[in-house]
Design a protein around this motif. Structure first.
Motif, PDB file in Angstrom:
ATOM      1  N   GLY A 233      95.134 -56.266  48.281  1.00 21.55           N
ATOM      2  CA  GLY A 233      95.692 -57.482  48.852  1.00 21.55           C
ATOM      3  C   GLY A 233      96.094 -57.346  50.303  1.00 21.55           C
ATOM      4  N   HIS A 234      95.893 -56.164  50.893  1.00 24.75           N
ATOM      5  CA  HIS A 234      96.244 -55.929  52.289  1.00 24.75           C
ATOM      6  C   HIS A 234      94.981 -55.576  53.080  1.00 24.75           C
ATOM      7  N   SER A 235      95.134 -55.573  54.385  1.00 27.51           N
ATOM      8  CA  SER A 235      94.005 -55.258  55.256  1.00 27.51           C
ATOM      9  C   SER A 235      94.499 -54.465  56.456  1.00 27.51           C
ATOM     10  N   ILE A 236      93.536 -53.942  57.198  1.00 30.71           N
ATOM     11  CA  ILE A 236      93.872 -53.144  58.372  1.00 30.71           C
ATOM     12  C   ILE A 236      92.844 -53.421  59.465  1.00 30.71           C
ATOM     13  N   THR A 237      93.304 -53.402  60.704  1.00 30.43           N
ATOM     14  CA  THR A 237      92.423 -53.602  61.852  1.00 30.43           C
ATOM     15  C   THR A 237      92.628 -52.446  62.825  1.00 30.43           C
ATOM     16  N   PHE A 238      91.517 -51.868  63.290  1.00 31.64           N
ATOM     17  CA  PHE A 238      91.586 -50.759  64.239  1.00 31.64           C
ATOM     18  C   PHE A 238      90.844 -51.152  65.509  1.00 31.64           C
ATOM     19  N   LYS A 239      91.584 -51.269  66.621  1.00 33.60           N
ATOM     20  CA  LYS A 239      90.988 -51.576  67.915  1.00 33.60           C
ATOM     21  C   LYS A 239      90.591 -50.261  68.578  1.00 33.60           C
ATOM     22  N   LYS A 240      89.286 -50.088  68.787  1.00 28.84           N
ATOM     23  CA  LYS A 240      88.758 -48.795  69.208  1.00 28.84           C
ATOM     24  C   LYS A 240      89.239 -48.379  70.593  1.00 28.84           C
ATOM     25  N   GLN A 241      89.098 -49.260  71.576  1.00 29.23           N
ATOM     26  CA  GLN A 241      89.416 -48.873  72.947  1.00 29.23           C
ATOM     27  C   GLN A 241      90.904 -48.583  73.119  1.00 29.23           C
ATOM     28  N   ALA A 242      91.742 -49.427  72.534  1.00 27.46           N
ATOM     29  CA  ALA A 242      93.189 -49.227  72.652  1.00 27.46           C
ATOM     30  C   ALA A 242      93.695 -48.170  71.677  1.00 27.46           C
ATOM     31  N   HIS A 253      90.807 -63.757  54.776  1.00 28.35           N
ATOM     32  CA  HIS A 253      89.873 -64.420  53.869  1.00 28.35           C
ATOM     33  C   HIS A 253      88.462 -64.522  54.442  1.00 28.35           C
ATOM     34  N   ASP A 254      88.366 -64.765  55.741  1.00 30.50           N
ATOM     35  CA  ASP A 254      87.043 -64.930  56.348  1.00 30.50           C
ATOM     36  C   ASP A 254      86.200 -63.662  56.241  1.00 30.50           C
ATOM     37  N   GLN A 255      86.838 -62.500  56.141  1.00 25.56           N
ATOM     38  CA  GLN A 255      86.084 -61.250  56.087  1.00 25.56           C
ATOM     39  C   GLN A 255      85.316 -61.111  54.782  1.00 25.56           C
ATOM     40  N   LEU A 256      85.791 -61.749  53.714  1.00 26.55           N
ATOM     41  CA  LEU A 256      85.162 -61.602  52.405  1.00 26.55           C
ATOM     42  C   LEU A 256      84.212 -62.738  52.054  1.00 26.55           C
ATOM     43  N   GLU A 265      95.962 -64.140  48.106  1.00 29.56           N
ATOM     44  CA  GLU A 265      97.198 -63.509  47.643  1.00 29.56           C
ATOM     45  C   GLU A 265      98.375 -64.241  48.282  1.00 29.56           C
ATOM     46  N   GLN A 266      99.061 -65.061  47.479  1.00 27.14           N
ATOM     47  CA  GLN A 266     100.201 -65.827  47.982  1.00 27.14           C
ATOM     48  C   GLN A 266      99.825 -66.553  49.286  1.00 27.14           C
ATOM     49  N   THR A 267      98.721 -67.284  49.212  1.00 23.42           N
ATOM     50  CA  THR A 267      98.181 -67.979  50.380  1.00 23.42           C
ATOM     51  C   THR A 267      98.517 -69.466  50.302  1.00 23.42           C
ATOM     52  N   LEU A 295     101.919 -72.019  47.409  1.00 19.37           N
ATOM     53  CA  LEU A 295     101.249 -70.722  47.500  1.00 19.37           C
ATOM     54  C   LEU A 295     100.337 -70.515  46.298  1.00 19.37           C
ATOM     55  N   LEU A 296      99.149 -69.963  46.576  1.00 20.02           N
ATOM     56  CA  LEU A 296      98.154 -69.740  45.523  1.00 20.02           C
ATOM     57  C   LEU A 296      97.731 -68.275  45.518  1.00 20.02           C
ATOM     58  N   THR A 297      97.680 -67.697  44.319  1.00 21.65           N
ATOM     59  CA  THR A 297      97.117 -66.357  44.129  1.00 21.65           C
ATOM     60  C   THR A 297      95.958 -66.481  43.144  1.00 21.65           C
ATOM     61  N   ALA A 298      94.758 -66.234  43.632  1.00 23.44           N
ATOM     62  CA  ALA A 298      93.564 -66.366  42.784  1.00 23.44           C
ATOM     63  C   ALA A 298      92.393 -65.687  43.485  1.00 23.44           C
ATOM     64  N   SER A 299      91.381 -65.343  42.703  1.00 17.93           N
ATOM     65  CA  SER A 299      90.158 -64.768  43.279  1.00 17.93           C
ATOM     66  C   SER A 299      88.954 -65.403  42.604  1.00 17.93           C
ATOM     67  N   PHE A 300      87.902 -65.594  43.387  1.00 14.87           N
ATOM     68  CA  PHE A 300      86.689 -66.234  42.899  1.00 14.87           C
ATOM     69  C   PHE A 300      85.481 -65.454  43.402  1.00 14.87           C
ATOM     70  N   GLN A 301      84.427 -65.474  42.608  1.00 15.12           N
ATOM     71  CA  GLN A 301      83.190 -64.805  43.014  1.00 15.12           C
ATOM     72  C   GLN A 301      81.999 -65.645  42.586  1.00 15.12           C
ATOM     73  N   GLU A 302      81.373 -66.278  43.563  1.00 14.46           N
ATOM     74  CA  GLU A 302      80.168 -67.076  43.347  1.00 14.46           C
ATOM     75  C   GLU A 302      80.390 -68.239  42.380  1.00 14.46           C
ATOM     76  N   GLU A 303      81.637 -68.709  42.226  1.00 13.96           N
ATOM     77  CA  GLU A 303      81.889 -69.863  41.367  1.00 13.96           C
ATOM     78  C   GLU A 303      81.498 -71.166  42.071  1.00 13.96           C
ATOM     79  N   LYS A 304      81.202 -72.169  41.282  1.00 10.85           N
ATOM     80  CA  LYS A 304      80.947 -73.496  41.837  1.00 10.85           C
ATOM     81  C   LYS A 304      82.254 -74.076  42.363  1.00 10.85           C
TER      82      LYS A 304
END
Length: 338
Positions: A233-242, A253-256, A265-267, A295-304
């Protein structure tokens, strides 16, 4: 050629091959070479590799000798018991061409024995890959995944250039490692998305299930500080130059979306609907804007989309209806007092 019996058999093959390719082999040497080739499949492969590297066509003189007949004549003499010969030192003559031949043979042997590398490249669209250990990887467009022979038995290491959604089979004996240009990601068994395109200024990791260890690297490949531990439910971002790493408590959400997975997750509902509009390319109207705070907690995969709306309506005590190509969500949602 004088092949003394006290020289170990495994040390005689250079002399056999030297005589063969120099044209100086007599019937006895040819018979000995034939016996050496038949002694093991490895000897025969070695001879074939040597022949391909140095002599694409067998010499004419070799075609004029009946090796089988020579071997039959020589066999009684080889098997006859004789008094042990006195040990003597033999000087092996290695012409320049023979040294070059041995070098070429070593190069051929190295090529034959080098571990095979499996490479999967996706130019457009996306492709699902099943690894030898039953782990699954969904590769996004313009992505490459490579792994060496022995995967699943001796190691579980892959190299990623691009983006992939991984569903890793648990195996505490062999942790699963993903090497990218800027980091090493390691897990035991989990599912997550890793975006690691070489030309981009950052890498991002989104964990759906389990726990992932993310170790950022410097341009020289050295670890930058301690590895980050990313929970589901968490994510990480690594900025290379900095060389800056940021741990996010919310799932990007856009990444998936590209993988067909929608994880919330509690969105807030208004954020959920924004993702759904982009993913399904349909207009979804929230009749009561105040319900967007729920707030909504749910996951979907290829559902209509209709199935997704059913889950949202049931979870937040709402209703929905279709209106042409659009959908309308009605009700005040999570709290009657909103």
């Amino acid at each position: 050629m004088d092949l003394n019996t006290h020289i170990p058999e495994e040390e005689r093959w250079p002399a056999y091959l030297e005589a063969w390719f120099s044209g100086e082999a007599d019937a006895e040497t040819l018979a000995a070479l034939q016996a050496w080739r038949k002694a093991s499949p490895a000897n025969e492969r070695l001879f074939q590799a040597y022949q391909r590297a140095l002599s694409p066509h067998p010499p004419v003189w070799a075609q004029q000798i009946d090796v089988n007949r020579s071997w039959e004549e020589l066999l009684p003499r080889l098997t006859r018991k004789e008094a042990p010969a006195k040990s003597s030192r033999i000087t092996w003559r290695v012409p320049a061409f023979a040294a070059a031949a041995v070098l070429a043979l070593l190069l051929v042997g190295w090529w034959l024995m080098a571990p095979k590398v499996h490479r999967v490249q996706v130019a457009d669209g996306k492709e699902t890959i099943w690894l030898p250990d039953s782990s699954q990887v969904l590769l996004n467009a313009h992505s490459t995944l490579t792994y060496k022979e022995g995967f699943g038995k001796e190691h579980r290491s892959v190299t990623l250039e691009g983006q992939g959604f991984f569903q890793v089979r648990p195996d505490k004996r062999l942790p699963f490692r993903i090497e990218s240009k800027a980091a090493v990601t390691q897990v035991v068994g989990t599912s997550f998305d890793l975006q690691a395109y070489p030309g981009q200024g950052q890498e991002s990791l989104a964990v759906v299930t389990g726990t992932v260890q993310y170790q950022p690297l410097s341009p020289e490949g050295e670890p930058l500080g301690a590895p980050a531990i990313v929970q589901a439910g968490h994510s990480i971002t690594f900025k290379k130059q900095a060389e800056e790493i940021t741990l996010n408590a919310l799932m990007p959400h856009d990444q998936l979306v590209w993988s067909g997975r929608l994880v919330f997750e509690q969105t807030r509902l208004d954020q959920v609907l924004r993702v759904l509009r982009k993913h399904y390319k349909r207009e979804i109207v929230l009749q009561d804007p105040k319900a967007g705070q729920c707030l909504l907690t749910a996951s979907f995969q290829e559902e209509k989309l209709t199935d997704v709306l059913d889950v949202i309506a049931l979870s937040l005590r709402m209703t929905w209806q279709a209106s042409g190509d659009s959908y309308i969500l009605s009700g005040n949602g999570c709290n009657e007092d909103i």
